[in-house]
Design a protein around this motif. Sequence first.
Motif, PDB file in Angstrom:
ATOM      1  N   ASN A  66      10.723  50.463 -14.665  1.00  0.00           N
ATOM      2  CA  ASN A  66      10.501  49.024 -14.675  1.00  0.00           C
ATOM      3  C   ASN A  66      11.561  48.223 -15.410  1.00  0.00           C
ATOM      4  O   ASN A  66      11.667  47.027 -15.195  1.00  0.00           O
ATOM      5  CB  ASN A  66       9.134  48.701 -15.276  1.00  0.00           C
ATOM      6  CG  ASN A  66       8.024  49.129 -14.355  1.00  0.00           C
ATOM      7  OD1 ASN A  66       7.849  48.564 -13.295  1.00  0.00           O
ATOM      8  ND2 ASN A  66       7.294  50.157 -14.753  1.00  0.00           N
TER       9      ASN A  66
ATOM     10  N   ASN B 161      19.638  45.790 -13.749  1.00  0.00           N
ATOM     11  CA  ASN B 161      18.328  45.620 -14.376  1.00  0.00           C
ATOM     12  C   ASN B 161      18.390  45.939 -15.863  1.00  0.00           C
ATOM     13  O   ASN B 161      17.733  45.282 -16.671  1.00  0.00           O
ATOM     14  CB  ASN B 161      17.296  46.526 -13.705  1.00  0.00           C
ATOM     15  CG  ASN B 161      16.534  45.779 -12.624  1.00  0.00           C
ATOM     16  OD1 ASN B 161      16.503  44.553 -12.630  1.00  0.00           O
ATOM     17  ND2 ASN B 161      15.932  46.514 -11.713  1.00  0.00           N
TER      18      ASN B 161
ATOM     19  N   ASN C 280      12.566  43.957 -12.246  1.00  0.00           N
ATOM     20  CA  ASN C 280      12.589  44.151 -13.697  1.00  0.00           C
ATOM     21  C   ASN C 280      11.310  43.577 -14.300  1.00  0.00           C
ATOM     22  O   ASN C 280      11.063  42.377 -14.236  1.00  0.00           O
ATOM     23  CB  ASN C 280      13.814  43.436 -14.260  1.00  0.00           C
ATOM     24  CG  ASN C 280      14.004  43.707 -15.741  1.00  0.00           C
ATOM     25  OD1 ASN C 280      13.037  43.759 -16.485  1.00  0.00           O
ATOM     26  ND2 ASN C 280      15.236  43.889 -16.155  1.00  0.00           N
ATOM     27  N   TRP C 281      10.503  44.463 -14.901  1.00  0.00           N
ATOM     28  CA  TRP C 281       9.187  44.061 -15.383  1.00  0.00           C
ATOM     29  C   TRP C 281       9.291  42.941 -16.406  1.00  0.00           C
ATOM     30  O   TRP C 281       8.574  41.939 -16.332  1.00  0.00           O
ATOM     31  CB  TRP C 281       8.490  45.270 -16.009  1.00  0.00           C
ATOM     32  CG  TRP C 281       7.118  44.997 -16.530  1.00  0.00           C
ATOM     33  CD1 TRP C 281       5.957  45.063 -15.811  1.00  0.00           C
ATOM     34  CD2 TRP C 281       6.759  44.626 -17.852  1.00  0.00           C
ATOM     35  NE1 TRP C 281       4.904  44.741 -16.616  1.00  0.00           N
ATOM     36  CE2 TRP C 281       5.364  44.467 -17.880  1.00  0.00           C
ATOM     37  CE3 TRP C 281       7.473  44.399 -19.033  1.00  0.00           C
ATOM     38  CZ2 TRP C 281       4.670  44.104 -19.023  1.00  0.00           C
ATOM     39  CZ3 TRP C 281       6.782  44.028 -20.172  1.00  0.00           C
ATOM     40  CH2 TRP C 281       5.392  43.889 -20.160  1.00  0.00           C
ATOM     41  N   LEU C 282      10.210  43.073 -17.350  1.00  0.00           N
ATOM     42  CA  LEU C 282      10.312  42.104 -18.444  1.00  0.00           C
ATOM     43  C   LEU C 282      10.657  40.723 -17.903  1.00  0.00           C
ATOM     44  O   LEU C 282      10.032  39.714 -18.262  1.00  0.00           O
ATOM     45  CB  LEU C 282      11.380  42.576 -19.425  1.00  0.00           C
ATOM     46  CG  LEU C 282      11.451  41.830 -20.749  1.00  0.00           C
ATOM     47  CD1 LEU C 282      10.157  41.993 -21.510  1.00  0.00           C
ATOM     48  CD2 LEU C 282      12.610  42.336 -21.580  1.00  0.00           C
ATOM     49  N   LEU C 283      11.633  40.685 -17.010  1.00  0.00           N
ATOM     50  CA  LEU C 283      12.058  39.408 -16.435  1.00  0.00           C
ATOM     51  C   LEU C 283      10.916  38.763 -15.659  1.00  0.00           C
ATOM     52  O   LEU C 283      10.666  37.565 -15.764  1.00  0.00           O
ATOM     53  CB  LEU C 283      13.253  39.647 -15.512  1.00  0.00           C
ATOM     54  CG  LEU C 283      13.961  38.414 -14.989  1.00  0.00           C
ATOM     55  CD1 LEU C 283      14.574  37.652 -16.140  1.00  0.00           C
ATOM     56  CD2 LEU C 283      15.022  38.805 -13.985  1.00  0.00           C
TER      57      LEU C 283
END
Lengths: 400, 402
Positions: free
Chosen positions: A27, A34, B125-128
Amino acid sequence: MAQTDYLSPTTPPTSRAPSPLEWVRENLFSTWYNGILTIVCLVAIVPALISFISWVIGAAEWAAIAENLRLFFVGRFPRDLYWRLWTSLGILAGLTGISWGFARRNARRLSRSILIVLGVAIAAVVLPLGLPSRWLLAITLGAAVGYAVGRQLPPTISSWLPGTWGLAFVVILWLIKGGLGLEPTITNVWTGLLLTVLMATISIVLSFPLGVMLALGRQSKLPVVRALSILYIEVIRGLPLIGILFLAQVMLPLFLPPWFRDLDRVLRAIAGLVLFSAAYLAENVRGGLQAVPRGQAEAASALGLSTPLVVMLIVLPQALRAVIPAIVGQFIGLFKDTSLLSLFGLLELTGIARSVLAQPQFLGRYAEVYLFIGLIYWVFCYGMSLASRRLEQKLNVDQR
Amino acid sequence: MSTSRQRGNSRLPNFKDLPTLLRDARFWRFAAQAIAVLLVVLLVILIVDNVIYNLRQLGIQLGFDFLRTQASFDIGETLIPYSPADSYTRAILVGLVNSLRVTVLGLIFATMLGLLAGIARLSSNWLLRQLALVYVEIFRNTPLLLQLFFWYFAVFLKLPGVENSITLPGPTYLTSRGVFLPWFNPTAGTGLWLVLLALGIGGAIALWRWRVRLILEQGRPGNPILWSLGPLVASGLLALILTRTIPFSWNLPQLVGGTQLQGGLRLSPEFSTLVIGLVVYTGSFIAEIVRAGIQAVPRGQWEAARALGLKPGRIMQMVILPQALRVIIPPLTSQYLNLAKNSSLAIAIGFPDVYFVASTTFNQTGRAVEVMLLIMITYLTISLTISLLMNLYNQTVQLKER
């Protein structure tokens, strides 16, 4: 016999929860860009978060909030009349319980978490006001009993639910305003969150018939009616709300005959909000009207219904049902927009915030006060949008 | 049946025909419109009559001649020359220019922010993704007015004074007196530079479109951005050779004596608040519109584009966004209109936009009706212009069915 092999339930593929490291890699660092994004984000938020938290714990003076909670929530509503607010809350809780129970019966899995969040939010508002425990008990019981009743409600009675909500609206208004046997309260004491909620609710309810009429007018085959509706809708939608409120505060008294002129400020504000909200509502309802298949109206007229009956019984119910989310969205917008009335001297939530900031001991505590009332607005608006989204999902699943 | 029709068509319906008439849809079609017109006319007459009566009672006359009298109030920020000795017309014009400046800047930056946040909401992107979500949910669900108050009182006015201002590289100074940015000073060659650069930009756009068309229609590989850099660089070089100077000199803000900032471009706290507030608020709505638009593009389009070997950036630019725009433009238009109208909240923080000036004019002259008409005409014109432009643009992105 071989068929059973195909029909027999196969074991689902085993899904393993990813380990934290795998999760992070998947993630946050799946590709090189990323990875860079993650690091940039971290560099941006971590210091900001740290300084914010240290401000909240250290530098901020929350006394401005703590000492004025009552003012924020119910403003100057007389303390010995609080029982009217509790009764209103009880009525609301009971009705919500009934409606929830009924809805829950139709859609089996209605998220309970919303209800819990709602309850906690209401408790957070009400408890600091010194709600007596027997009232709290009564309100909770009312909600629970309502829920149980709603689960058992026969369909003949459940069709009265919308009407009951309408009645409750009138009763609550009467409780808060007084009159008809109750000692009346002047609208000057309606302040704070109470005024915000009241104005948003009253405006949306009053603008509803006007908005539906305008939408029908805009869709009508009669050229004059259509032109007039379009003119109204487009002019109002082209103006800033602050201009319409100016119109209502300054010019409405000029429009009215002299014996009717000293309308109080809250009523003028509501008039402005209604004029404004009707135009937007009309566009939402128009969307709903366009979504109703033409065949419905044609079938109804083929059955011999006259045009008004076709509209009232066939088209409108379907159209309104289609635009419930849009109407909730508009209510949220209106709820936020009531803040503009603080510019016209009304002491709703934002107005009260300004008066708190004018108290000599809290001069300059802008950040604390605005963050706090921002949080109140946020809880209400986000809660409403969340609830409407969830309800829509569940109800739609059930319909198809 | 036939008798009733005959009677309905008779030229002079008598009293007996009334029930037939009431059942006739054509009659109602006519009557409903007549009633509507009558009601509206009555309402207008009533209002006009009351206004005239009330104004006479208050001793105010109608008319726009007051616009020519001296305004005698000062306006903090002006782009065009103005002094308190000028007329109300001039004052309102100053306000209009200020409004347009805020609106145009706001539209540009809100679109950029909304596009970025909307795409970030769909990032892998998890955070974004979460950051974008938090941004959208916070700013969409609180009133704009409150946000403006917050930006103004709790952020911009709380910035340190000039003596210990926050200095960002540039140099940009953040102070409670405003934001000081580096700006340009024209030189002798600026005119020629601008002409050549405009030509270069035009050439770049034309080349870019040509290369994109080649990629789409003939499947040729290539990088359109690299191509379009060509004319830009060429025009820059040409200008440098012809003028032998750079296009402008930097006008940097400088600390004078430690207590004053001079030079550069000063953005007042009011202006900065209004632009930032509008951009951040509207951006959160645009982000949701962009996200919904991108999600409305069928998944198969992504998969097909990926199967063709296109890179993610290229897929977004050439396959997804053009299709998403069809869904995005109509709601985006109404957000643009909202931004233009919301700029009137300038009055809450004292930025002299057109609403602010008009409101001051009303306070000084008491001309409610005329001022209201002016406000209406101004905002309706702005709204109509925006929706006209956006509708024109909308036509170019819509699916052309043949």
